[in-house]
Design an enzyme around this catalytic site. Structure first.
Site, PDB file in Angstrom:
ATOM      1  N   SER A 147       0.813  -1.224   0.000  1.00  0.00           N
ATOM      2  CA  SER A 147       0.000   0.000   0.000  1.00  0.00           C
ATOM      3  C   SER A 147       0.848   1.277   0.000  1.00  0.00           C
ATOM      4  O   SER A 147       1.794   1.415   0.771  1.00  0.00           O
ATOM      5  CB  SER A 147      -0.916   0.009   1.231  1.00  0.00           C
ATOM      6  N   LYS A 187     -13.803  -3.702   1.636  1.00  0.00           N
ATOM      7  CA  LYS A 187     -14.650  -2.518   1.415  1.00  0.00           C
ATOM      8  C   LYS A 187     -16.144  -2.795   1.673  1.00  0.00           C
ATOM      9  O   LYS A 187     -16.870  -1.923   2.138  1.00  0.00           O
ATOM     10  CB  LYS A 187     -14.446  -1.973   0.002  1.00  0.00           C
ATOM     11  N   ASN A 207     -14.391   2.965   1.516  1.00  0.00           N
ATOM     12  CA  ASN A 207     -12.915   2.933   1.517  1.00  0.00           C
ATOM     13  C   ASN A 207     -12.320   3.917   2.525  1.00  0.00           C
ATOM     14  O   ASN A 207     -11.105   3.990   2.668  1.00  0.00           O
ATOM     15  CB  ASN A 207     -12.356   3.203   0.114  1.00  0.00           C
ATOM     16  N   ASP A 232     -13.476   6.597  -3.968  1.00  0.00           N
ATOM     17  CA  ASP A 232     -12.864   6.067  -5.201  1.00  0.00           C
ATOM     18  C   ASP A 232     -13.392   6.776  -6.453  1.00  0.00           C
ATOM     19  O   ASP A 232     -12.621   7.108  -7.356  1.00  0.00           O
ATOM     20  CB  ASP A 232     -13.120   4.557  -5.331  1.00  0.00           C
ATOM     21  N   GLY A 250     -15.461  -4.186 -16.422  1.00  0.00           N
ATOM     22  CA  GLY A 250     -15.342  -4.763 -15.081  1.00  0.00           C
ATOM     23  C   GLY A 250     -16.626  -4.556 -14.302  1.00  0.00           C
ATOM     24  O   GLY A 250     -17.357  -3.584 -14.548  1.00  0.00           O
ATOM     25  N   ALA A 251     -16.900  -5.466 -13.398  1.00  0.00           N
ATOM     26  CA  ALA A 251     -18.118  -5.349 -12.584  1.00  0.00           C
ATOM     27  C   ALA A 251     -17.825  -5.762 -11.152  1.00  0.00           C
ATOM     28  O   ALA A 251     -18.689  -6.276 -10.441  1.00  0.00           O
ATOM     29  CB  ALA A 251     -19.233  -6.201 -13.181  1.00  0.00           C
ATOM     30  N   GLY A 267     -15.820  -4.575  -7.291  1.00  0.00           N
ATOM     31  CA  GLY A 267     -15.984  -3.463  -6.360  1.00  0.00           C
ATOM     32  C   GLY A 267     -15.504  -2.136  -6.928  1.00  0.00           C
ATOM     33  O   GLY A 267     -16.135  -1.097  -6.692  1.00  0.00           O
ATOM     34  N   THR A 312     -17.972 -11.708 -16.988  1.00  0.00           N
ATOM     35  CA  THR A 312     -19.238 -12.338 -16.580  1.00  0.00           C
ATOM     36  C   THR A 312     -20.323 -11.272 -16.762  1.00  0.00           C
ATOM     37  O   THR A 312     -20.535 -10.430 -15.891  1.00  0.00           O
ATOM     38  CB  THR A 312     -19.160 -12.794 -15.101  1.00  0.00           C
TER      39      THR A 312
HETATM   40  P1  NDP Z   1     -12.738  -7.404  -7.919  1.00  0.00           P
HETATM   41  O1  NDP Z   1     -12.039  -8.672  -7.567  1.00  0.00           O
HETATM   42  O2  NDP Z   1     -13.904  -6.955  -7.120  1.00  0.00           O
HETATM   43  O3  NDP Z   1     -13.253  -7.484  -9.452  1.00  0.00           O
HETATM   44  C1  NDP Z   1     -12.436  -7.995 -10.439  1.00  0.00           C
HETATM   45  C2  NDP Z   1     -13.026  -7.710 -11.832  1.00  0.00           C
HETATM   46  O4  NDP Z   1     -12.033  -8.016 -12.806  1.00  0.00           O
HETATM   47  C3  NDP Z   1     -14.263  -8.520 -12.179  1.00  0.00           C
HETATM   48  O5  NDP Z   1     -15.082  -7.738 -12.992  1.00  0.00           O
HETATM   49  C4  NDP Z   1     -13.655  -9.693 -12.973  1.00  0.00           C
HETATM   50  O6  NDP Z   1     -14.525 -10.256 -13.907  1.00  0.00           O
HETATM   51  C5  NDP Z   1     -12.567  -8.961 -13.716  1.00  0.00           C
HETATM   52  N1  NDP Z   1     -11.460  -9.847 -14.166  1.00  0.00           N
HETATM   53  C6  NDP Z   1     -10.542 -10.433 -13.368  1.00  0.00           C
HETATM   54  N2  NDP Z   1      -9.656 -11.127 -14.144  1.00  0.00           N
HETATM   55  C7  NDP Z   1     -10.048 -10.946 -15.436  1.00  0.00           C
HETATM   56  C8  NDP Z   1      -9.542 -11.398 -16.692  1.00  0.00           C
HETATM   57  N3  NDP Z   1      -8.448 -12.185 -16.764  1.00  0.00           N
HETATM   58  N4  NDP Z   1     -10.170 -10.988 -17.828  1.00  0.00           N
HETATM   59  C9  NDP Z   1     -11.266 -10.204 -17.744  1.00  0.00           C
HETATM   60  N5  NDP Z   1     -11.799  -9.732 -16.592  1.00  0.00           N
HETATM   61  C10 NDP Z   1     -11.194 -10.109 -15.440  1.00  0.00           C
HETATM   62  O7  NDP Z   1     -11.588  -6.289  -7.953  1.00  0.00           O
HETATM   63  P2  NDP Z   1     -11.783  -4.717  -7.790  1.00  0.00           P
HETATM   64  O8  NDP Z   1     -12.956  -4.333  -8.616  1.00  0.00           O
HETATM   65  O9  NDP Z   1     -11.787  -4.329  -6.367  1.00  0.00           O
HETATM   66  O10 NDP Z   1     -10.419  -4.129  -8.407  1.00  0.00           O
HETATM   67  C11 NDP Z   1     -10.201  -4.101  -9.817  1.00  0.00           C
HETATM   68  C12 NDP Z   1      -8.897  -3.356 -10.114  1.00  0.00           C
HETATM   69  O11 NDP Z   1      -9.004  -1.973  -9.781  1.00  0.00           O
HETATM   70  C13 NDP Z   1      -7.669  -3.875  -9.339  1.00  0.00           C
HETATM   71  O12 NDP Z   1      -6.580  -3.945 -10.251  1.00  0.00           O
HETATM   72  C14 NDP Z   1      -7.413  -2.801  -8.300  1.00  0.00           C
HETATM   73  O13 NDP Z   1      -6.042  -2.717  -7.943  1.00  0.00           O
HETATM   74  C15 NDP Z   1      -7.854  -1.558  -9.069  1.00  0.00           C
HETATM   75  N6  NDP Z   1      -8.226  -0.428  -8.175  1.00  0.00           N
HETATM   76  C16 NDP Z   1      -7.516   0.728  -8.291  1.00  0.00           C
HETATM   77  C17 NDP Z   1      -7.821   1.819  -7.506  1.00  0.00           C
HETATM   78  C18 NDP Z   1      -7.026   3.077  -7.650  1.00  0.00           C
HETATM   79  O14 NDP Z   1      -7.145   3.947  -6.772  1.00  0.00           O
HETATM   80  N7  NDP Z   1      -6.269   3.247  -8.715  1.00  0.00           N
HETATM   81  C19 NDP Z   1      -8.918   1.768  -6.516  1.00  0.00           C
HETATM   82  C20 NDP Z   1      -9.639   0.510  -6.500  1.00  0.00           C
HETATM   83  C21 NDP Z   1      -9.274  -0.556  -7.300  1.00  0.00           C
HETATM   84  P3  NDP Z   1     -15.544 -11.463 -13.480  1.00  0.00           P
HETATM   85  O15 NDP Z   1     -16.701 -10.771 -12.839  1.00  0.00           O
HETATM   86  O16 NDP Z   1     -15.861 -12.119 -14.758  1.00  0.00           O
HETATM   87  O17 NDP Z   1     -14.784 -12.343 -12.521  1.00  0.00           O
END
Ligand code: NDP
Length: 277
Positions: free
Chosen positions: A18, A69, A90, A105, A130-131, A133, A156
């Site tokens: 972090s 979160k 957050n 966020d 993406g879907a 958090g 998904t």
């Molecule tokens: P989650 O685990 O809640 O969600 C993950 C998402 O990524 C889902 O939609 C999942 O799809 C998708 N996914 C994972 N692997 C793949 C793949 N190989 N191909 C396609 N889709 C994929 O994670 P978060 O939403 O919490 O975080 C997502 C990203 O955002 C992270 O990298 C995190 O570090 C970043 N982030 C950055 C912040 C910033 O301040 N810059 C703040 C918050 C997050 P499925 O539903 O199909 O599994």
């Protein structure tokens, strides 16, 4: 009389990576505040106890990161409107017997896009991939900026449909066309801003989408930070502007800092100093 040092923390699991302690200490230094800010590794099944221990230690507030979160949302006794809509928190503020939950966020993302990257969202066509958090946490802030269209997509796809149903009432109130497409199947479409809110970049997996979606007029934003991702490289090869999510990270921290200290810190120098590390 010397002022008592105020204590803060970021709670996550894992937490060693972090950057929040560095960011908050830099904001505090710039504003002449003497704070203590530490990273706390909470056992996965102990988030509630971890927070209550921090409260007994008289912390003023805490940031919350993966995977807590949603639990932080459940634990908070009062919520900001952004936290209530995202159903995720957050930033926690400890105030007498209250635990106030915020979600900064979305504000962080929008500030990075509009103020740092000079990309205004009003009347623009935006694709959010993406879907999880992160995606859910930023949708309301994007809608508030009144783009003409916000399109959701996810590996998904059913999860995108669930979010669309939940957010449609807000989209209507801001007059935004909120829709869902299956990016793997859809023909080439035009978007001004394409935001990768998946965690695919963590493992450098490529997203299954037509590279023609990127073009010279688009901004491809990856919420992941700390490296040039395949997503960014693919977009760059098509002439698109690109950005990682470091600015979002610093801007969401700045909003948390404002909640706790009522001071808006300067973010540019902090973003630049982290970028050269
Ligand atoms: P989650 O685990 O809640 O969600 C993950 C998402 O990524 C889902 O939609 C999942 O799809 C998708 N996914 C994972 N692997 C793949 C793949 N190989 N191909 C396609 N889709 C994929 O994670 P978060 O939403 O919490 O975080 C997502 C990203 O955002 C992270 O990298 C995190 O570090 C970043 N982030 C950055 C912040 C910033 O301040 N810059 C703040 C918050 C997050 P499925 O539903 O199909 O599994």
């Amino acid at each position: 009389m010397t002022e008592i040092k105020k204590h803060f923390a970021v709670i996550g699991n894992p937490i060693h990576h972090s950057l929040s302690p560095q960011i908050h200490r830099a904001f505090a230094r710039e504003n002449g505040l003497d704070i203590h800010y530490e990273a706390i590794l909470s056992p996965l099944d102990q988030f509630k106890n971890t927070v209550h221990t921090l409260i007994t230690q008289k912390l003023i507030g805490a940031n919350v990161t993966l995977p807590f979160k949603k639990e932080a949302y459940q634990l908070a006794t009062t919520h900001s409107s952004h936290a209530r809509i995202a159903e995720a928190v957050n930033t926690l503020e400890f105030n007498d017997n209250e635990i106030i939950g915020h979600n900064t966020d979305g504000i962080g993302l929008v500030r990075d896009l509009e103020q740092n990257l000079n990309t205004h969202l009003k009347h623009k066509k935006i694709l959010l991939i993406g879907a999880g958090g992160a995606a859910e946490g930023v949708i309301y802030s994007i809608l508030e900026k009144k783009p003409s269209e916000l399109t959701l997509t996810n590996r998904t796809i059913e999860k995108s449909n669930v979010i669309q149903n939940k957010m449609d009432v807000h989209a209507k109130s801001f007059d935004v066309n909120l829709n869902v497409i299956d990016i793997a199947k859809c023909p080439h479409q035009y978007f001004d801003v394409i935001i990768n809110a998946t965690s695919a970049s963590l493992s450098d997996d490529a997203l299954h989408m037509d590279p023609k979606i990127f073009h010279g007029g688009s901004l491809a934003y990856d919420m992941m930070y700390g490296k040039e991702t395949s997503y960014m490289n693919q977009a760059k090869s098509k002439g698109s502007r690109v950005s990682d999510g470091l600015g979002m990270l610093v801007e969401q921290a700045a909003e948390a800092f404002f909640i706790w200290h009522h001071i808006k810190p300067h973010t540019k120098s902090v973003i630049e100093s982290l970028r050269v590390l």
